[in-house]
Design a protein around this motif. Structure first.
Motif, PDB file in Angstrom:
ATOM      1  N   HIS A   1       0.822  -1.205   0.000  1.00 50.73           N
ATOM      2  CA  HIS A   1       0.000   0.000   0.000  1.00 50.73           C
ATOM      3  C   HIS A   1       0.856   1.255   0.000  1.00 50.73           C
ATOM      4  CE1 HIS A   1      -4.176   0.979   0.241  1.00 50.73           C
ATOM      5  NE2 HIS A   1      -4.416  -0.271   0.513  1.00 50.73           N
ATOM      6  N   MET A   2       0.744   2.015  -1.064  1.00 52.01           N
ATOM      7  CA  MET A   2       1.460   3.289  -1.189  1.00 52.01           C
ATOM      8  C   MET A   2       1.287   4.149   0.059  1.00 52.01           C
ATOM      9  SD  MET A   2       2.662   4.665  -4.238  1.00 52.01           S
ATOM     10  CE  MET A   2       1.861   6.286  -4.365  1.00 52.01           C
ATOM     11  N   ALA A   3       0.019   4.221   0.508  1.00 53.85           N
ATOM     12  CA  ALA A   3      -0.331   5.148   1.585  1.00 53.85           C
ATOM     13  C   ALA A   3       0.476   4.887   2.848  1.00 53.85           C
ATOM     14  CB  ALA A   3      -1.821   5.057   1.879  1.00 53.85           C
ATOM     15  N   PHE A   4       0.896   3.645   3.038  1.00 47.76           N
ATOM     16  CA  PHE A   4       1.529   3.316   4.301  1.00 47.76           C
ATOM     17  C   PHE A   4       3.029   3.082   4.190  1.00 47.76           C
ATOM     18  CE2 PHE A   4      -2.907   2.049   4.755  1.00 47.76           C
ATOM     19  CZ  PHE A   4      -3.242   2.849   5.832  1.00 47.76           C
ATOM     20  N   GLU A   5       3.584   3.344   3.016  1.00 45.08           N
ATOM     21  CA  GLU A   5       5.002   3.047   2.803  1.00 45.08           C
ATOM     22  C   GLU A   5       5.908   3.705   3.831  1.00 45.08           C
ATOM     23  OE1 GLU A   5       6.197   3.819  -1.214  1.00 45.08           O
ATOM     24  OE2 GLU A   5       5.143   2.016  -1.907  1.00 45.08           O
ATOM     25  N   GLY A   6       5.689   4.992   4.043  1.00 47.22           N
ATOM     26  CA  GLY A   6       6.528   5.730   4.990  1.00 47.22           C
ATOM     27  C   GLY A   6       6.444   5.153   6.384  1.00 47.22           C
ATOM     28  N   LEU A   7       5.220   4.871   6.803  1.00 44.75           N
ATOM     29  CA  LEU A   7       4.989   4.342   8.143  1.00 44.75           C
ATOM     30  C   LEU A   7       5.614   2.954   8.287  1.00 44.75           C
ATOM     31  CD1 LEU A   7       3.655   4.540  10.908  1.00 44.75           C
ATOM     32  CD2 LEU A   7       1.546   3.677   9.885  1.00 44.75           C
ATOM     33  N   THR A   8       5.380   2.116   7.289  1.00 44.65           N
ATOM     34  CA  THR A   8       5.925   0.752   7.303  1.00 44.65           C
ATOM     35  C   THR A   8       7.434   0.792   7.454  1.00 44.65           C
ATOM     36  OG1 THR A   8       4.136  -0.069   5.930  1.00 44.65           O
ATOM     37  CG2 THR A   8       6.133  -1.380   5.966  1.00 44.65           C
ATOM     38  N   GLU A   9       8.045   1.641   6.672  1.00 46.98           N
ATOM     39  CA  GLU A   9       9.502   1.732   6.696  1.00 46.98           C
ATOM     40  C   GLU A   9      10.003   2.122   8.083  1.00 46.98           C
ATOM     41  OE1 GLU A   9      12.544   4.518   4.385  1.00 46.98           O
ATOM     42  OE2 GLU A   9      11.023   3.610   3.085  1.00 46.98           O
ATOM     43  N   ARG A  10       9.357   3.108   8.668  1.00 48.85           N
ATOM     44  CA  ARG A  10       9.802   3.594   9.980  1.00 48.85           C
ATOM     45  C   ARG A  10       9.557   2.567  11.084  1.00 48.85           C
ATOM     46  NH1 ARG A  10       9.414   9.900  11.034  1.00 48.85           N
ATOM     47  NH2 ARG A  10      10.314   9.111  12.949  1.00 48.85           N
ATOM     48  N   LEU A  11       8.424   1.920  11.029  1.00 50.79           N
ATOM     49  CA  LEU A  11       8.133   0.920  12.054  1.00 50.79           C
ATOM     50  C   LEU A  11       9.083  -0.271  11.920  1.00 50.79           C
ATOM     51  CD1 LEU A  11       4.216   0.845  12.252  1.00 50.79           C
ATOM     52  CD2 LEU A  11       5.825   1.848  13.864  1.00 50.79           C
ATOM     53  N   GLN A  12       9.329  -0.671  10.678  1.00 50.32           N
ATOM     54  CA  GLN A  12      10.246  -1.791  10.458  1.00 50.32           C
ATOM     55  C   GLN A  12      11.629  -1.480  11.000  1.00 50.32           C
ATOM     56  OE1 GLN A  12      10.079  -2.714   6.302  1.00 50.32           O
ATOM     57  NE2 GLN A  12       8.564  -4.331   6.586  1.00 50.32           N
ATOM     58  N   LYS A  13      12.061  -0.263  10.763  1.00 52.91           N
ATOM     59  CA  LYS A  13      13.377   0.153  11.236  1.00 52.91           C
ATOM     60  C   LYS A  13      13.451   0.067  12.763  1.00 52.91           C
ATOM     61  CE  LYS A  13      15.469   3.295   8.078  1.00 52.91           C
ATOM     62  NZ  LYS A  13      15.313   4.673   7.621  1.00 52.91           N
ATOM     63  N   ALA A  14      12.411   0.571  13.407  1.00 57.33           N
ATOM     64  CA  ALA A  14      12.373   0.552  14.872  1.00 57.33           C
ATOM     65  C   ALA A  14      12.396  -0.882  15.401  1.00 57.33           C
ATOM     66  CB  ALA A  14      11.121   1.284  15.365  1.00 57.33           C
ATOM     67  N   MET A  15      11.626  -1.753  14.741  1.00 58.27           N
ATOM     68  CA  MET A  15      11.542  -3.152  15.181  1.00 58.27           C
ATOM     69  C   MET A  15      12.861  -3.884  14.916  1.00 58.27           C
ATOM     70  SD  MET A  15       8.674  -3.366  16.518  1.00 58.27           S
ATOM     71  CE  MET A  15       7.310  -2.269  16.583  1.00 58.27           C
ATOM     72  N   GLU A  16      13.462  -3.569  13.784  1.00 55.06           N
ATOM     73  CA  GLU A  16      14.739  -4.204  13.406  1.00 55.06           C
ATOM     74  C   GLU A  16      15.815  -3.867  14.430  1.00 55.06           C
ATOM     75  OE1 GLU A  16      16.501  -6.841  11.927  1.00 55.06           O
ATOM     76  OE2 GLU A  16      14.484  -6.509  11.109  1.00 55.06           O
ATOM     77  N   LYS A  17      15.810  -2.624  14.832  1.00 50.27           N
ATOM     78  CA  LYS A  17      16.785  -2.163  15.809  1.00 50.27           C
ATOM     79  C   LYS A  17      16.618  -2.935  17.121  1.00 50.27           C
ATOM     80  CE  LYS A  17      17.654   2.434  17.255  1.00 50.27           C
ATOM     81  NZ  LYS A  17      17.163   3.815  17.072  1.00 50.27           N
ATOM     82  N   LEU A  18      15.372  -3.145  17.474  1.00 49.17           N
ATOM     83  CA  LEU A  18      15.050  -3.858  18.706  1.00 49.17           C
ATOM     84  C   LEU A  18      15.479  -5.323  18.595  1.00 49.17           C
ATOM     85  CD1 LEU A  18      13.554  -2.929  21.289  1.00 49.17           C
ATOM     86  CD2 LEU A  18      11.470  -3.895  20.311  1.00 49.17           C
ATOM     87  N   ARG A  19      15.237  -5.905  17.430  1.00 48.03           N
ATOM     88  CA  ARG A  19      15.549  -7.329  17.223  1.00 48.03           C
ATOM     89  C   ARG A  19      17.040  -7.599  17.339  1.00 48.03           C
ATOM     90  NH1 ARG A  19      11.724  -7.493  12.824  1.00 48.03           N
ATOM     91  NH2 ARG A  19       9.856  -8.616  13.452  1.00 48.03           N
ATOM     92  N   ARG A  20      17.827  -6.620  16.955  1.00 50.55           N
ATOM     93  CA  ARG A  20      19.280  -6.829  16.949  1.00 50.55           C
ATOM     94  C   ARG A  20      19.887  -6.805  18.358  1.00 50.55           C
ATOM     95  NH1 ARG A  20      19.555  -3.541  12.229  1.00 50.55           N
ATOM     96  NH2 ARG A  20      20.064  -1.790  13.572  1.00 50.55           N
ATOM     97  N   LYS A  21      19.111  -6.337  19.333  1.00 53.77           N
ATOM     98  CA  LYS A  21      19.654  -6.257  20.689  1.00 53.77           C
ATOM     99  C   LYS A  21      19.648  -7.650  21.324  1.00 53.77           C
ATOM    100  CE  LYS A  21      18.670  -1.594  21.066  1.00 53.77           C
ATOM    101  NZ  LYS A  21      19.619  -0.559  21.285  1.00 53.77           N
TER     102      LYS A  21
END
Ligand code: GDP
Length: 298
Positions: A1-21
């Motif tokens: 979904h185009m509409a949510f691309e920005g949000l998806t990207e930011r949330l994924q980044k936050a979650m990825e950062k958490l996963r790496r800990k």
């Protein structure tokens, strides 16, 4: 979904950062919640909705003793996913249906939101899904072009229109249109009502009168997703006056950040039933909050 691309990207980044800990600390959780809050605000989600969302996720994470358990990051992702789904309304909400024909659907909304187009899309959807025989009633008497537009839409999907021009009181048009639907055994009546540039008393009075007469099973508010928080305020305004039964969010294919889709349910308590994703008669989809939530989290 185009509409949510920005949000998806930011949330994924936050979650990825958490996963790496290797271990998630209280401070890590705080940082993640800060990132989620900013991502939602950036996506134009209603301020109060964001505040409640973050509070709930934080409480659940604390309550579940997530930080001490196995895979804390994964558990937090699950909590965020669950809350996103809940915020948007869990599973799809079907159209209300009358026990006896016709089921009456009243389309309301501001001018330009996509009311007439959506009325057409909905009729096509009902024809396809249920072999329905809908009748349109043209109750927008303020813009002569509105009737012509409805007739064009209707002709393209082979649905009849009941109209009486622009010199008759819309309530009377609806009354006579309902009679015709009964005579012809139409199983759905879709009333296209007038819109204005903004909510005003005269419009609301007229809509209330039509509602009283037609006793619609469904009052569908059509709102334009591109208008962001205005869409949420419009939904609140119409709901206060008319007690709407559902929302169609249009132009989700456009340049929107998706915040309206994520706020309307939480703010008004009313479900988004369909989303419009283009100008064509086929561009209408049933809204599945759960699927949307998973897609947003990626
Ligand atoms: P009304 O004044 O509320 O009846 O709005 P219309 O049905 O006339 O729609 C206004 C404009 O929005 C038209 O140009 C439609 O083609 C367009 N429109 C409606 N729904 C959608 C949608 O889901 N996506 C896009 N891109 N355009 C839409």
């Amino acid at each position: 979904h185009m509409a949510f691309e920005g949000l998806t990207e930011r949330l994924q980044k936050a979650m990825e950062k958490l996963r790496r800990k290797p271990k998630v600390t209280e401070a890590d959780l705080r940082e993640t919640m800060r990132e989620i809050r900013l991502a939602l605000l950036e996506a134009d989600v209603n301020f109060k909705v964001v505040k409640d969302f973050v509070k709930t996720v934080r409480e659940k994470a604390a309550g579940a003793e997530v930080l001490k358990g196995l895979n804390p990051a994964q558990q937090i992702v699950k909590i965020v996913n669950d809350e996103l789904t809940e915020m948007m309304g869990e599973t799809a909400t079907p159209l209300n249906k009358s026990a006896h024909i016709p089921t009456v659907i009243m389309m309301v909304g501001l001018q330009g939101a996509g009311k007439t187009t959506t009325a057409g899309k909905l009729a096509k959807h009902l024809k396809k899904e249920e072999n329905a025989r809908p009748l349109f009633i043209a109750a927008d008497v303020y813009r002569p072009a509105a009737i012509t537009q409805l007739q064009q839409v209707a002709a393209s999907i082979d649905v009849p229109v009941f109209e009486m021009g622009t010199d008759v009181d819309p309530v009377e048009i609806v009354r006579q249109g309902m009679e015709v639907a009964k005579e012809k055994h139409n199983d759905y009546v879709i009333i296209d009502t007038a819109g204005r540039l903004q909510i005003d008393e005269q419009l609301m009075e007229e809509l209330a009168k039509i509602k009283e007469l037609a006793k619609p099973d469904e009052i569908l508010l059509v709102v334009d997703a591109m208008t962001g928080q205005n869409a949420v305020n419009t939904a609140q305004g119409f709901d206060d006056q008319l007690d709407i039964t559902g929302v169609v969010l249009t132009k989700l294919d456009g340049d929107t950040r998706g915040g309206a889709a994520m706020s309307i349910r939480a703010v008004t308590g009313k479900p988004i039933k369909f989303v419009g994703e283009g100008e064509k008669m086929d561009n209408l989809d049933v809204f599945h909050p759960d699927r949307m939530a998973s897609r947003i989290l990626g």
